[in-house]
Design an enzyme around this catalytic site. Structure first.
Site, PDB file in Angstrom:
ATOM      1  N   HIS A   1      39.666  34.351  43.951  1.00 34.84           N
ATOM      2  CA  HIS A   1      38.302  34.379  44.416  1.00 34.84           C
ATOM      3  C   HIS A   1      37.658  33.408  43.491  1.00 34.84           C
ATOM      4  O   HIS A   1      36.730  32.847  43.517  1.00 34.84           O
ATOM      5  CB  HIS A   1      37.533  35.570  44.583  1.00 34.84           C
ATOM      6  CG  HIS A   1      37.319  36.414  43.429  1.00 34.84           C
ATOM      7  ND1 HIS A   1      37.897  37.542  42.934  1.00 34.84           N
ATOM      8  CD2 HIS A   1      35.825  36.253  42.698  1.00 34.84           C
ATOM      9  CE1 HIS A   1      37.192  38.025  41.882  1.00 34.84           C
ATOM     10  NE2 HIS A   1      35.987  37.326  41.714  1.00 34.84           N
TER      11      HIS A   1
ATOM     12  N   ASP B   1      44.747  39.197  43.960  1.00 38.53           N
ATOM     13  CA  ASP B   1      43.773  38.425  43.807  1.00 38.53           C
ATOM     14  C   ASP B   1      44.015  37.385  42.538  1.00 38.53           C
ATOM     15  O   ASP B   1      43.541  37.511  41.425  1.00 38.53           O
ATOM     16  CB  ASP B   1      42.424  38.999  43.429  1.00 38.53           C
ATOM     17  CG  ASP B   1      41.193  38.221  43.692  1.00 38.53           C
ATOM     18  OD1 ASP B   1      41.148  37.019  43.669  1.00 38.53           O
ATOM     19  OD2 ASP B   1      40.132  38.903  43.916  1.00 38.53           O
TER      20      ASP B   1
ATOM     21  N   SER C   1      35.596  38.739  36.224  1.00 33.74           N
ATOM     22  CA  SER C   1      36.749  38.435  37.080  1.00 33.74           C
ATOM     23  C   SER C   1      37.713  37.298  36.587  1.00 33.74           C
ATOM     24  O   SER C   1      37.350  36.342  35.876  1.00 33.74           O
ATOM     25  CB  SER C   1      36.214  37.886  38.499  1.00 33.74           C
ATOM     26  OG  SER C   1      35.761  38.931  39.169  1.00 33.74           O
TER      27      SER C   1
HETATM   28  N1  ARG Z   1      33.575  41.863  44.059  1.00 37.58           N
HETATM   29  C1  ARG Z   1      34.291  40.802  43.485  1.00 37.58           C
HETATM   30  C2  ARG Z   1      33.451  40.128  42.413  1.00 37.58           C
HETATM   31  O1  ARG Z   1      32.249  40.460  42.307  1.00 37.58           O
HETATM   32  C3  ARG Z   1      35.056  39.869  44.142  1.00 37.58           C
HETATM   33  C4  ARG Z   1      34.414  38.850  45.102  1.00 37.58           C
HETATM   34  C5  ARG Z   1      35.228  37.922  45.855  1.00 37.58           C
HETATM   35  N2  ARG Z   1      35.693  38.726  47.055  1.00 37.58           N
HETATM   36  C6  ARG Z   1      34.972  38.596  48.208  1.00 37.58           C
HETATM   37  N3  ARG Z   1      35.585  39.175  49.386  1.00 37.58           N
HETATM   38  N4  ARG Z   1      33.699  38.022  48.382  1.00 37.58           N
HETATM   39  O2  ARG Z   1      33.313  38.953  42.185  1.00 37.58           O
HETATM   40  N1  GLU Z   2      34.471  40.202  41.082  1.00 38.94           N
HETATM   41  C1  GLU Z   2      33.549  40.449  39.832  1.00 38.94           C
HETATM   42  C2  GLU Z   2      33.674  38.860  39.399  1.00 38.94           C
HETATM   43  O1  GLU Z   2      33.810  37.793  39.896  1.00 38.94           O
HETATM   44  C3  GLU Z   2      34.133  41.066  39.018  1.00 38.94           C
HETATM   45  C4  GLU Z   2      33.751  42.693  39.614  1.00 38.94           C
HETATM   46  C5  GLU Z   2      32.730  43.348  38.695  1.00 38.94           C
HETATM   47  O2  GLU Z   2      31.506  42.953  38.985  1.00 38.94           O
HETATM   48  O3  GLU Z   2      32.779  44.411  38.189  1.00 38.94           O
HETATM   49  O4  GLU Z   2      33.304  38.491  38.232  1.00 38.94           O
END
Ligand code: ARG
Ligand code: GLU
Length: 722
Positions: A86, A228, A657
């Site tokens: 991502h 990922d 991330s």
């Molecule tokens: N929650 C994760 C972060 O904050 C992954 C985001 C990417 N994935 C998604 N389905 N949008 O960035």
């Molecule tokens: N998916 C998040 C990022 O892109 C990390 C997840 C979180 O916020 O802990 O940095």
């Protein structure tokens, strides 16, 4: 101190010390004195110098900022970098088209020549970190304006940083930048020397059905089954210095790269994460918690829901739109779901009370110390939050609907040069300006822009905006909707697209063939965009006086908390996208009564979730094949299963991330990519029983590179600990 007093003080200290094991995002230069003991007690086998060494290469030299908001790590002597799928998504998507759909099929360069350059993508190393608190405080003393906000001003602080290192240093070191960042609301300062590489090439990415498996349904959730990761390479000039893309550039020979361990781990094993957490607010007062829930999060949830419904409908209808809007949709969804999780935690775990208790402890302590400034600071914060309510709501509404929600709010507005040329009837200048404007137009009207989608979204969002924001507080141009269109938003939006030079490529080229100053002056999309910009500036100005007062009071409040805890547990500064370390244990958790989640998921779980009728849970045929044959190579667990993801008690947030997850010996065991639902509130309050970082197991990554992609040529440059 007599014994009785000491016991009272110690008891008080204990009761008031909010930092618990595993909480915190620590600064590397302070780690040795603050946390090393605890880390060793949990199993760390390294010394402070192995993690961070101002004199020599250390683990921190393998950790990089990837792009503008992620972390990555160097894993080979040839500058190979791992990050999340991502995090590489924009790059993967930009190289994709209906013909070459790397989102769907994945991408693997089989030679260095096939690695794909990415305009605008950078990788940043942190060369040096220095405590410059005294320097900054000295410089601020000479600042005579008592209301000066220089203590937080990037302009002021970065100028100071430049002065400290000198022009010559920056000239002699291409790609190097220095910055000073405030910590604890401006109670402490660190200077960072950064080296920024700008020739970063895409090397490999799994298909989205692996890299984004579970997509939005599983996002922010444990148990998780997502591969990922994506792979890039840093290129440099022949001397190893940062350079713009050139076919002559060569792979960077980095100072340090990580070893990868496929030895596996057990529950409760030590784990640590280095990376660039973006923002936390653990020094919120109770009033700010409520404000976040009732304004920021509430507006975001409501507006994004409307926008995403339109986007998704269009994406599911048309493959081209699906690719065009994939990244925009994912970004929107991610923040949307985060806001829901944040509000859930605020309510369920009663963060208002948690923060109120903290405030009250400081009030009591401040009174005892005869330090009235803390009480004043708290009164100010309460007052400001109450006074800025309406403005803040307007700002969030404007941002989520008109600024971020509607794409044509960003049409090029810099038409002044062309107007002047037209007035002067200077043909050469007119042609030159048209060429410039055409370029800006195509940057806006790019391959990922679908005017029909933008139009639909605008119709929905404008209606909602007009319903929720009082007419006199809206951008002035919106008055036209009533005045000229009898309140018909749809007709207004259709009109913008029909009449604006930016409404279509055809409109633009018609204008370009016969440009007039009148057409520019009367263009409705430009007028709309300008009006939104004006309202945004107006709101920012109106909020500024609150921001300044808020920042000063916040600094005092945090200073009070630091002093109150002095000699007790070390405190950690809120995340600000600077390099931090968090540590803890690999551990499952109980999300609710009588329910328990383990610390590791496996390929069995991927197969359990498989649903070929739902795009989020499609499993590629080849992966199923490997699963059936149990062809896991050396990457399986001792029990013979294929590990996919793990979770740990480490304290992470957005920006983390792609961060390397390291074992007690500093070997890479996974890449951080998400956080569990019960832990989303951890940006405000960390709860050790509920919060977990979600990590893709390095064994799954290597299995996919090796067995799925058959890109084993990449394995040759990695150092794998078997
Ligand atoms: N929650 C994760 C972060 O904050 C992954 C985001 C990417 N994935 C998604 N389905 N949008 O960035
Ligand atoms: N998916 C998040 C990022 O892109 C990390 C997840 C979180 O916020 O802990 O940095």
């Amino acid at each position: 101190m007599n014994l009785k007093k000491w016991i009272t003080a110690a008891a008080l200290c204990f009761a008031l010390t909010p930092v618990r094991a595993d909480e915190g995002m620590w600064l590397l230069p302070l780690l040795g004195q603050q946390k090393l003991g605890e880390m060793k007690a949990l199993g760390l086998e390294l010394d402070a110098n192995d993690l961070y060494n101002p004199e020599n290469a250390s683990l921190k030299d393998a950790v990089v900022i990837f792009g503008g908001g992620c972390t990555g790590e160097v894993v080979s002597p040839d500058g190979l970098v791992f990050t999340n799928h991502h995090c590489g998504y924009d790059a993967i998507q930009t190289h994709s088209s209906v013909e070459h759909d790397y989102l769907t099929d994945g991408f693997w360069a089989t030679t260095r020549e096939q690695e794909l350059p990415n305009e605008g993508l950078t990788v940043t190393f942190i060369e040096k970190i220095e405590d410059v608190t005294d320097l900054v405080k000295e410089a601020l003393k000479e600042d005579n304006d008592p209301n000066s906000m220089n203590y937080l001003s990037p302009k002021f602080l970065n100028a100071l940083a430049k002065e400290k290192v000198g022009e010559k240093f920056l000239q002699d070191n291409p790609g190097t930048e220095v910055e000073i960042q405030p910590f604890f609301g401006g109670n402490q300062y660190f200077m960072f020397t950064k080296k920024i590489y700008s020739d970063i090439r895409l090397v490999g990415a799994p298909p989205s059905s692996i890299g984004k498996f579970g997509a939005d349904t599983d996002n922010w959730m444990w148990p998780r089954h997502t591969g990922d990761f994506s792979i890039f390479r840093i290129y440099a000039d022949a001397n190893g210095n940062p350079a713009e893309y050139s076919p002559d550039n060569v792979p960077l020979r980095p100072k340090r790269w990580l070893k990868l361990s496929i030895q596996g781990f057990d529950e409760n094993d030590f784990a640590m994460i280095m990376g660039f957490p973006g923002r936390t607010n653990h020094f919120y007062t109770s009033w700010e918690v409520a404000e976040r829930r009732d304004i920021d999060n509430a507006v975001r949830i409501h507006i994004r829901d409307l926008r995403q419904q339109v986007m998704l409908e269009e994406m599911l209808k048309d493959d081209k739109v699906r690719i065009q809007y994939a990244s925009k949709y994912a970004g929107s969804q991610n923040g949307y779901k985060n806001a829901i999780g944040s509000n859930w935690a605020i309510n369920k775990r009663d963060f208002e009370t948690v923060k109120r208790n903290q405030q009250e402890a400081l009030l009591a302590w401040g009174r005892k110390q005869c330090q009235p400034q803390y009480e004043e600071a708290l009164l100010t914060l309460e007052q400001i939050v109450s006074d800025r309510k309406d403005l803040r709501h307007r700002k969030w509404m404007l941002d989520e609907t008109l600024t971020r929600g509607i794409e044509f709010t960003s049409v090029p507005m810099n038409t002044g040069g062309l107007s002047t040329a037209l007035e002067k009837q200077d043909n050469a200048a007119i042609q030159e300006e048209i060429t410039k404007l055409r370029k800006s137009f195509h940057q806006f009207f790019n391959k990922d822009y679908a005017p029909e989608v933008d139009k639909k979204i605008a119709k929905v969002l404008l209606k909602e905006y007009r319903k929720l924001v009082p007419a006199i507080s809206q951008p002035a141009y919106l008055l036209t909707i009533d005045q000229a269109f009898g309140g018909d938003v749809d007709a207004f939006v259709d009109h913008l697209f029909a009449k604006s030079i930016y409404g279509s490529v055809k409109n633009f080229e018609q204008f370009a063939a016969k440009p007039t100053a009148k057409a520019l002056a009367e263009d409705p999309m430009i007028a709309f965009a300008r009006s939104v910009k004006e309202e945004r500036e107006h709101l920012n100005d109106a909020l500024k006086s609150f921001d300044d007062g808020y920042n000063l009071a916040h600094r005092t409040y945090v200073e009070g908390l630091l002093r109150m805890h002095e000699g007790g547990q070390p405190q950690w500064p809120d995340a600000n996208f600077t390099l931090r370390l968090t540590y803890g244990q690999i551990k499952g958790y109980s999300p609710r009564d009588c329910d328990y989640y383990g610390y590791q998921t496996t390929l069995e779980g991927v197969m359990e979730k498989e649903d070929s009728t739902n795009w989020e849970f499609v499993v590629p045929a080849k992966l199923k094949e490997l699963y059936k044959r149990r062809d896991f190579g050396p990457y399986a667990t001792k029990q013979g299963t294929m590990p996919v993801a793990l979770c740990a008690t480490t304290h992470t947030t957005g920006g983390n991330s792609g961060s390397p997850v390291l074992n007690a010996r500093g070997e890479l065991i996974g890449l951080n990519f998400d956080r569990n639902w019960e832990g989303v509130g951890g940006d405000i309050e960390y709860l050790p029983d509920y919060q977990r970082s979600i990590i893709v197991d390095i064994r799954y990554v290597l299995f996919l590179i090796d067995k799925y992609a058959e890109a084993d040529y990449l394995l040759d440059e990695l150092e794998i600990v078997k």
